[in-house]
Scaffold this motif. Sequence first.
Motif, PDB file in Angstrom:
ATOM      1  N   GLY A 186      77.185  97.856  91.890  1.00 35.26           N
ATOM      2  CA  GLY A 186      76.002  98.516  91.363  1.00 35.26           C
ATOM      3  C   GLY A 186      74.966  97.578  90.778  1.00 35.26           C
ATOM      4  O   GLY A 186      73.925  98.020  90.298  1.00 35.26           O
ATOM      5  N   VAL A 187      75.245  96.277  90.803  1.00 33.87           N
ATOM      6  CA  VAL A 187      74.294  95.291  90.276  1.00 33.87           C
ATOM      7  C   VAL A 187      73.862  94.381  91.414  1.00 33.87           C
ATOM      8  O   VAL A 187      74.671  93.687  92.014  1.00 33.87           O
ATOM      9  N   THR A 188      72.560  94.398  91.696  1.00 35.32           N
ATOM     10  CA  THR A 188      72.004  93.622  92.795  1.00 35.32           C
ATOM     11  C   THR A 188      71.908  92.143  92.446  1.00 35.32           C
ATOM     12  O   THR A 188      71.493  91.784  91.349  1.00 35.32           O
ATOM     13  N   VAL A 189      72.314  91.310  93.410  1.00 35.05           N
ATOM     14  CA  VAL A 189      72.141  89.865  93.297  1.00 35.05           C
ATOM     15  C   VAL A 189      71.091  89.478  94.335  1.00 35.05           C
ATOM     16  O   VAL A 189      71.220  89.811  95.507  1.00 35.05           O
ATOM     17  N   ILE A 190      70.040  88.799  93.891  1.00 35.18           N
ATOM     18  CA  ILE A 190      68.924  88.431  94.759  1.00 35.18           C
ATOM     19  C   ILE A 190      68.918  86.920  94.963  1.00 35.18           C
ATOM     20  O   ILE A 190      69.065  86.159  94.007  1.00 35.18           O
ATOM     21  N   ASN A 191      68.735  86.522  96.222  1.00 40.22           N
ATOM     22  CA  ASN A 191      68.566  85.104  96.519  1.00 40.22           C
ATOM     23  C   ASN A 191      67.073  84.813  96.447  1.00 40.22           C
ATOM     24  O   ASN A 191      66.311  85.192  97.325  1.00 40.22           O
ATOM     25  N   ALA A 192      66.675  84.159  95.382  1.00 34.32           N
ATOM     26  CA  ALA A 192      65.254  83.858  95.150  1.00 34.32           C
ATOM     27  C   ALA A 192      65.026  82.370  95.381  1.00 34.32           C
ATOM     28  O   ALA A 192      65.207  81.558  94.482  1.00 34.32           O
ATOM     29  N   GLY A 193      64.685  82.029  96.610  1.00 34.24           N
ATOM     30  CA  GLY A 193      64.412  80.629  96.933  1.00 34.24           C
ATOM     31  C   GLY A 193      65.605  79.726  96.740  1.00 34.24           C
ATOM     32  O   GLY A 193      65.470  78.613  96.254  1.00 34.24           O
ATOM     33  N   GLY A 194      66.782  80.208  97.093  1.00 38.27           N
ATOM     34  CA  GLY A 194      67.996  79.404  96.950  1.00 38.27           C
ATOM     35  C   GLY A 194      68.675  79.555  95.598  1.00 38.27           C
ATOM     36  O   GLY A 194      69.751  79.000  95.374  1.00 38.27           O
ATOM     37  N   ARG A 195      68.072  80.287  94.699  1.00 40.51           N
ATOM     38  CA  ARG A 195      68.658  80.530  93.373  1.00 40.51           C
ATOM     39  C   ARG A 195      69.090  81.985  93.303  1.00 40.51           C
ATOM     40  O   ARG A 195      68.321  82.891  93.617  1.00 40.51           O
ATOM     41  N   LEU A 196      70.314  82.225  92.933  1.00 40.46           N
ATOM     42  CA  LEU A 196      70.814  83.588  92.818  1.00 40.46           C
ATOM     43  C   LEU A 196      70.492  84.134  91.431  1.00 40.46           C
ATOM     44  O   LEU A 196      70.781  83.490  90.422  1.00 40.46           O
ATOM     45  N   VAL A 197      69.883  85.320  91.410  1.00 42.37           N
ATOM     46  CA  VAL A 197      69.572  85.972  90.147  1.00 42.37           C
ATOM     47  C   VAL A 197      70.094  87.403  90.163  1.00 42.37           C
ATOM     48  O   VAL A 197      70.268  88.003  91.221  1.00 42.37           O
ATOM     49  N   VAL A 198      70.337  87.938  88.994  1.00 44.23           N
ATOM     50  CA  VAL A 198      70.908  89.265  88.815  1.00 44.23           C
ATOM     51  C   VAL A 198      69.858  90.166  88.173  1.00 44.23           C
ATOM     52  O   VAL A 198      69.164  89.747  87.241  1.00 44.23           O
ATOM     53  N   VAL A 199      69.750  91.401  88.664  1.00 43.90           N
ATOM     54  CA  VAL A 199      68.803  92.365  88.104  1.00 43.90           C
ATOM     55  C   VAL A 199      69.391  92.880  86.780  1.00 43.90           C
ATOM     56  O   VAL A 199      70.421  93.556  86.753  1.00 43.90           O
ATOM     57  N   LEU A 200      68.717  92.553  85.691  1.00 40.10           N
ATOM     58  CA  LEU A 200      69.254  92.815  84.356  1.00 40.10           C
ATOM     59  C   LEU A 200      69.334  94.299  84.028  1.00 40.10           C
ATOM     60  O   LEU A 200      70.309  94.731  83.409  1.00 40.10           O
ATOM     61  N   ASP A 201      68.343  95.098  84.409  1.00 39.08           N
ATOM     62  CA  ASP A 201      68.398  96.532  84.116  1.00 39.08           C
ATOM     63  C   ASP A 201      69.633  97.186  84.725  1.00 39.08           C
ATOM     64  O   ASP A 201      70.252  98.055  84.111  1.00 39.08           O
ATOM     65  N   GLN A 202      69.995  96.762  85.924  1.00 42.53           N
ATOM     66  CA  GLN A 202      71.185  97.318  86.569  1.00 42.53           C
ATOM     67  C   GLN A 202      72.451  96.900  85.826  1.00 42.53           C
ATOM     68  O   GLN A 202      73.378  97.696  85.677  1.00 42.53           O
ATOM     69  N   LEU A 203      72.488  95.660  85.362  1.00 40.96           N
ATOM     70  CA  LEU A 203      73.644  95.188  84.598  1.00 40.96           C
ATOM     71  C   LEU A 203      73.767  95.978  83.294  1.00 40.96           C
ATOM     72  O   LEU A 203      74.860  96.397  82.914  1.00 40.96           O
ATOM     73  N   ARG A 204      72.624  96.201  82.613  1.00 41.07           N
ATOM     74  CA  ARG A 204      72.644  97.001  81.387  1.00 41.07           C
ATOM     75  C   ARG A 204      73.182  98.399  81.669  1.00 41.07           C
ATOM     76  O   ARG A 204      73.973  98.925  80.893  1.00 41.07           O
ATOM     77  N   GLN A 205      72.743  98.996  82.775  1.00 43.78           N
ATOM     78  CA  GLN A 205      73.166 100.351  83.121  1.00 43.78           C
ATOM     79  C   GLN A 205      74.676 100.406  83.378  1.00 43.78           C
ATOM     80  O   GLN A 205      75.352 101.303  82.881  1.00 43.78           O
ATOM     81  N   VAL A 206      75.191  99.430  84.109  1.00 42.22           N
ATOM     82  CA  VAL A 206      76.630  99.385  84.386  1.00 42.22           C
ATOM     83  C   VAL A 206      77.425  99.228  83.088  1.00 42.22           C
ATOM     84  O   VAL A 206      78.497  99.812  82.925  1.00 42.22           O
ATOM     85  N   LEU A 207      76.879  98.460  82.145  1.00 43.71           N
ATOM     86  CA  LEU A 207      77.559  98.237  80.862  1.00 43.71           C
ATOM     87  C   LEU A 207      77.335  99.386  79.872  1.00 43.71           C
ATOM     88  O   LEU A 207      77.930  99.395  78.798  1.00 43.71           O
ATOM     89  N   GLY A 208      76.458 100.325  80.229  1.00 42.08           N
ATOM     90  CA  GLY A 208      76.185 101.446  79.349  1.00 42.08           C
ATOM     91  C   GLY A 208      75.291 101.089  78.174  1.00 42.08           C
ATOM     92  O   GLY A 208      75.349 101.724  77.125  1.00 42.08           O
ATOM     93  N   ILE A 209      74.444 100.094  78.375  1.00 49.73           N
ATOM     94  CA  ILE A 209      73.535  99.655  77.325  1.00 49.73           C
ATOM     95  C   ILE A 209      72.147 100.184  77.621  1.00 49.73           C
ATOM     96  O   ILE A 209      71.601  99.937  78.695  1.00 49.73           O
ATOM     97  N   GLN A 210      71.583 100.913  76.685  1.00 47.84           N
ATOM     98  CA  GLN A 210      70.226 101.430  76.857  1.00 47.84           C
ATOM     99  C   GLN A 210      69.268 100.493  76.146  1.00 47.84           C
ATOM    100  O   GLN A 210      69.546 100.013  75.059  1.00 47.84           O
ATOM    101  N   ASN A 211      68.129 100.291  76.781  1.00 48.91           N
ATOM    102  CA  ASN A 211      67.147  99.392  76.164  1.00 48.91           C
ATOM    103  C   ASN A 211      65.850 100.096  75.963  1.00 48.91           C
ATOM    104  O   ASN A 211      65.369 100.866  76.661  1.00 48.91           O
TER     105      ASN A 211
END
Length: 84
Positions: free
Chosen positions: A59-84
């Motif tokens: 449920g958390v997207t990992v994006i290859n941004a120019g050879g660097r892998l990044v994680v979508v933080l809002d999705q990680l928060r949602q999976v962890l049950g953290i509201q911002n």
Amino acid sequence: MNEKKTRKPRQKKPMRTSRQILSDSSIITISVMEAAEILGINKTTAYAAIKNKGYFVEGVTVINAGGRLVVVLDQLRQVLGIQN
């Protein structure tokens, strides 16, 4: 005379704590290493899971941004049950 140019040492960004990352709504993506730290897993484990499955947390997207892998933080928060 052969004088070498000396460079100024590169300024390192101060490391952000997990709490700072999770509470800052302006942050859109984070590194895999930061996400692994938040989850309490080893970065090697995270990268191996991404290589094998394409993600390390369902449920958390990992994006290859120019050879660097990044994680979508809002999705990680949602999976962890953290509201911002």
